[in-house]
Design a protein around this motif. Structure first.
Motif, PDB file in Angstrom:
ATOM      1  N   ALA A   1      -7.269 -13.352   0.528  1.00 17.47           N
ATOM      2  CA  ALA A   1      -7.628 -14.495  -0.305  1.00 17.47           C
ATOM      3  C   ALA A   1      -7.354 -14.276  -1.797  1.00 17.47           C
ATOM      4  CB  ALA A   1      -9.110 -14.824  -0.110  1.00 17.47           C
ATOM      5  N   SER A   2      -7.577 -13.063  -2.280  1.00 18.23           N
ATOM      6  CA  SER A   2      -7.541 -12.827  -3.726  1.00 18.23           C
ATOM      7  C   SER A   2      -6.419 -11.923  -4.202  1.00 18.23           C
ATOM      8  CB  SER A   2      -8.867 -12.216  -4.184  1.00 18.23           C
ATOM      9  OG  SER A   2      -9.946 -13.040  -3.825  1.00 18.23           O
ATOM     10  N   GLY A   3      -5.802 -11.195  -3.300  1.00 15.56           N
ATOM     11  CA  GLY A   3      -4.735 -10.288  -3.709  1.00 15.56           C
ATOM     12  C   GLY A   3      -5.041  -8.836  -3.369  1.00 15.56           C
ATOM     13  N   PRO A   4      -4.179  -7.937  -3.792  1.00 18.63           N
ATOM     14  CA  PRO A   4      -4.287  -6.521  -3.436  1.00 18.63           C
ATOM     15  C   PRO A   4      -5.650  -5.917  -3.769  1.00 18.63           C
ATOM     16  CG  PRO A   4      -2.213  -6.942  -4.543  1.00 18.63           C
ATOM     17  CD  PRO A   4      -3.028  -8.193  -4.663  1.00 18.63           C
ATOM     18  N   GLN A   5      -6.109  -5.036  -2.892  1.00 16.95           N
ATOM     19  CA  GLN A   5      -7.371  -4.333  -3.060  1.00 16.95           C
ATOM     20  C   GLN A   5      -7.071  -2.831  -3.110  1.00 16.95           C
ATOM     21  OE1 GLN A   5     -10.481  -6.292  -3.187  1.00 16.95           O
ATOM     22  NE2 GLN A   5      -8.772  -7.698  -3.541  1.00 16.95           N
ATOM     23  N   THR A   6      -7.495  -2.176  -4.180  1.00 17.02           N
ATOM     24  CA  THR A   6      -7.232  -0.758  -4.368  1.00 17.02           C
ATOM     25  C   THR A   6      -8.378   0.064  -3.787  1.00 17.02           C
ATOM     26  OG1 THR A   6      -6.045  -1.239  -6.407  1.00 17.02           O
ATOM     27  CG2 THR A   6      -6.803   1.014  -6.116  1.00 17.02           C
ATOM     28  N   ILE A   7      -8.020   1.127  -3.078  1.00 18.53           N
ATOM     29  CA  ILE A   7      -9.020   2.034  -2.513  1.00 18.53           C
ATOM     30  C   ILE A   7      -8.799   3.412  -3.112  1.00 18.53           C
ATOM     31  CG2 ILE A   7      -9.928   3.087  -0.403  1.00 18.53           C
ATOM     32  CD1 ILE A   7      -9.001   0.554   1.085  1.00 18.53           C
ATOM     33  N   THR A   8      -9.877   3.996  -3.616  1.00 20.32           N
ATOM     34  CA  THR A   8      -9.797   5.325  -4.212  1.00 20.32           C
ATOM     35  C   THR A   8     -10.406   6.369  -3.284  1.00 20.32           C
ATOM     36  OG1 THR A   8     -11.914   5.097  -5.366  1.00 20.32           O
ATOM     37  CG2 THR A   8      -9.942   4.398  -6.552  1.00 20.32           C
ATOM     38  N   LYS A   9      -9.901   7.594  -3.403  1.00 21.01           N
ATOM     39  CA  LYS A   9     -10.447   8.727  -2.656  1.00 21.01           C
ATOM     40  C   LYS A   9     -10.577   9.875  -3.651  1.00 21.01           C
ATOM     41  CE  LYS A   9      -9.696  11.585   1.413  1.00 21.01           C
ATOM     42  NZ  LYS A   9      -8.843  11.866   2.553  1.00 21.01           N
ATOM     43  N   ASN A  10     -11.763  10.421  -3.746  1.00 23.86           N
ATOM     44  CA  ASN A  10     -12.043  11.483  -4.718  1.00 23.86           C
ATOM     45  C   ASN A  10     -11.693  11.059  -6.141  1.00 23.86           C
ATOM     46  OD1 ASN A  10     -12.881  13.175  -2.595  1.00 23.86           O
ATOM     47  ND2 ASN A  10     -10.780  13.869  -2.254  1.00 23.86           N
ATOM     48  N   GLY A  11     -11.950   9.799  -6.453  1.00 24.55           N
ATOM     49  CA  GLY A  11     -11.737   9.295  -7.804  1.00 24.55           C
ATOM     50  C   GLY A  11     -10.304   8.948  -8.161  1.00 24.55           C
ATOM     51  N   ARG A  12      -9.394   9.095  -7.211  1.00 30.62           N
ATOM     52  CA  ARG A  12      -7.982   8.800  -7.478  1.00 30.62           C
ATOM     53  C   ARG A  12      -7.507   7.686  -6.556  1.00 30.62           C
ATOM     54  NH1 ARG A  12      -4.849  14.400  -7.731  1.00 30.62           N
ATOM     55  NH2 ARG A  12      -3.612  13.285  -9.260  1.00 30.62           N
ATOM     56  N   VAL A  13      -6.636   6.834  -7.069  1.00 30.10           N
ATOM     57  CA  VAL A  13      -6.097   5.748  -6.253  1.00 30.10           C
ATOM     58  C   VAL A  13      -5.376   6.351  -5.053  1.00 30.10           C
ATOM     59  CG1 VAL A  13      -4.476   3.826  -6.171  1.00 30.10           C
ATOM     60  CG2 VAL A  13      -5.886   4.168  -8.199  1.00 30.10           C
ATOM     61  N   ALA A  14      -5.774   5.919  -3.856  1.00 33.80           N
ATOM     62  CA  ALA A  14      -5.181   6.447  -2.625  1.00 33.80           C
ATOM     63  C   ALA A  14      -4.268   5.432  -1.949  1.00 33.80           C
ATOM     64  CB  ALA A  14      -6.280   6.880  -1.661  1.00 33.80           C
ATOM     65  N   VAL A  15      -4.751   4.204  -1.806  1.00 27.43           N
ATOM     66  CA  VAL A  15      -3.965   3.162  -1.135  1.00 27.43           C
ATOM     67  C   VAL A  15      -4.282   1.808  -1.737  1.00 27.43           C
ATOM     68  CG1 VAL A  15      -3.853   4.390   1.075  1.00 27.43           C
ATOM     69  CG2 VAL A  15      -5.685   2.761   0.677  1.00 27.43           C
ATOM     70  N   VAL A  16      -3.417   0.849  -1.415  1.00 24.29           N
ATOM     71  CA  VAL A  16      -3.650  -0.540  -1.795  1.00 24.29           C
ATOM     72  C   VAL A  16      -3.521  -1.367  -0.528  1.00 24.29           C
ATOM     73  CG1 VAL A  16      -2.839  -2.486  -3.184  1.00 24.29           C
ATOM     74  CG2 VAL A  16      -2.736  -0.155  -4.105  1.00 24.29           C
ATOM     75  N   VAL A  17      -4.521  -2.189  -0.265  1.00 26.84           N
ATOM     76  CA  VAL A  17      -4.500  -3.077   0.904  1.00 26.84           C
ATOM     77  C   VAL A  17      -3.978  -4.428   0.440  1.00 26.84           C
ATOM     78  CG1 VAL A  17      -5.901  -4.200   2.681  1.00 26.84           C
ATOM     79  CG2 VAL A  17      -6.452  -1.868   1.951  1.00 26.84           C
ATOM     80  N   VAL A  18      -2.931  -4.909   1.106  1.00 25.38           N
ATOM     81  CA  VAL A  18      -2.362  -6.222   0.788  1.00 25.38           C
ATOM     82  C   VAL A  18      -2.278  -7.050   2.060  1.00 25.38           C
ATOM     83  CG1 VAL A  18      -1.011  -5.405  -1.184  1.00 25.38           C
ATOM     84  CG2 VAL A  18       0.023  -5.461   1.066  1.00 25.38           C
ATOM     85  N   SER A  19      -2.228  -8.351   1.892  1.00 22.98           N
ATOM     86  CA  SER A  19      -2.093  -9.240   3.045  1.00 22.98           C
ATOM     87  C   SER A  19      -0.713  -9.070   3.668  1.00 22.98           C
ATOM     88  CB  SER A  19      -2.283 -10.694   2.621  1.00 22.98           C
ATOM     89  OG  SER A  19      -1.207 -11.094   1.798  1.00 22.98           O
ATOM     90  N   ALA A  20      -0.590  -9.443   4.923  1.00 22.79           N
ATOM     91  CA  ALA A  20       0.703  -9.371   5.613  1.00 22.79           C
ATOM     92  C   ALA A  20       1.723 -10.267   4.909  1.00 22.79           C
ATOM     93  CB  ALA A  20       0.549  -9.781   7.072  1.00 22.79           C
ATOM     94  N   GLU A  21       1.280 -11.429   4.446  1.00 18.39           N
ATOM     95  CA  GLU A  21       2.177 -12.349   3.750  1.00 18.39           C
ATOM     96  C   GLU A  21       2.718 -11.717   2.470  1.00 18.39           C
ATOM     97  OE1 GLU A  21      -0.968 -13.191   4.681  1.00 18.39           O
ATOM     98  OE2 GLU A  21      -0.517 -14.474   6.394  1.00 18.39           O
ATOM     99  N   GLU A  22       1.834 -11.052   1.710  1.00 21.30           N
ATOM    100  CA  GLU A  22       2.251 -10.386   0.477  1.00 21.30           C
ATOM    101  C   GLU A  22       3.229  -9.259   0.786  1.00 21.30           C
ATOM    102  OE1 GLU A  22       1.986  -9.380  -3.750  1.00 21.30           O
ATOM    103  OE2 GLU A  22       1.488 -11.165  -2.609  1.00 21.30           O
ATOM    104  N   TRP A  23       2.935  -8.490   1.827  1.00 17.23           N
ATOM    105  CA  TRP A  23       3.820  -7.380   2.218  1.00 17.23           C
ATOM    106  C   TRP A  23       5.207  -7.899   2.582  1.00 17.23           C
ATOM    107  CZ3 TRP A  23       4.091  -2.380   1.667  1.00 17.23           C
ATOM    108  CH2 TRP A  23       5.006  -1.669   2.440  1.00 17.23           C
ATOM    109  N   GLU A  24       5.270  -8.951   3.382  1.00 17.85           N
ATOM    110  CA  GLU A  24       6.558  -9.536   3.781  1.00 17.85           C
ATOM    111  C   GLU A  24       7.327 -10.039   2.559  1.00 17.85           C
ATOM    112  OE1 GLU A  24       8.174  -9.633   6.720  1.00 17.85           O
ATOM    113  OE2 GLU A  24       6.559  -8.365   7.463  1.00 17.85           O
ATOM    114  N   ARG A  25       6.627 -10.678   1.647  1.00 12.30           N
ATOM    115  CA  ARG A  25       7.274 -11.214   0.454  1.00 12.30           C
ATOM    116  C   ARG A  25       7.838 -10.082  -0.406  1.00 12.30           C
ATOM    117  NH1 ARG A  25       5.897 -12.288  -4.605  1.00 12.30           N
ATOM    118  NH2 ARG A  25       3.700 -11.757  -4.423  1.00 12.30           N
ATOM    119  N   LYS A  26       7.107  -8.982  -0.532  1.00  9.37           N
ATOM    120  CA  LYS A  26       7.543  -7.868  -1.376  1.00  9.37           C
ATOM    121  C   LYS A  26       8.645  -7.026  -0.737  1.00  9.37           C
ATOM    122  CE  LYS A  26       4.483  -8.065  -4.785  1.00  9.37           C
ATOM    123  NZ  LYS A  26       4.742  -8.055  -6.195  1.00  9.37           N
TER     124      LYS A  26
END
Length: 89
Positions: A29-54
């Motif tokens: 609904a809102s766009g990419p969501q960043t997930i951190t692990k041990n205080g550092r950016v680990a991954v970004v979750v994006v919608s399937a539509e956003e992934w296909e577009r990129k």
């Protein structure tokens, strides 16, 4: 959806695990969501539509070579007619 309209939120890994469904819903609904692990950016979750577009690539390899500015160049590549080299196994 432009970048300015997206709400990029950051989650710790523990939060993302506990609220995974919410992370997915917000990514859709809102766009990419960043997930951190041990205080550092680990991954970004994006919608399937956003992934296909990129990741979508226009055209194919044959079209890429056909449209190359080098196609009309006078570059000539010659290959040697030597036999393959022998390898000791």
């Amino acid at each position: 959806m432009g970048v300015s309209a997206m709400s990029i939120e950051t989650w710790t890994l523990a939060e993302a695990k506990a609220k995974f469904s919410e992370v997915v819903d917000k990514a859709r609904a809102s766009g990419p969501q960043t997930i951190t692990k041990n205080g550092r950016v680990a991954v970004v979750v994006v919608s399937a539509e956003e992934w296909e577009r990129k990741t979508r690539r226009p055209g194919n390899l044959a079209e890429f070579f056909a449209e190359s500015p080098l196609r009309s160049s006078t570059l000539e590549v010659s290959r040697t007619k030597d036999a393959p080299r022998e390898i000791d196994l």
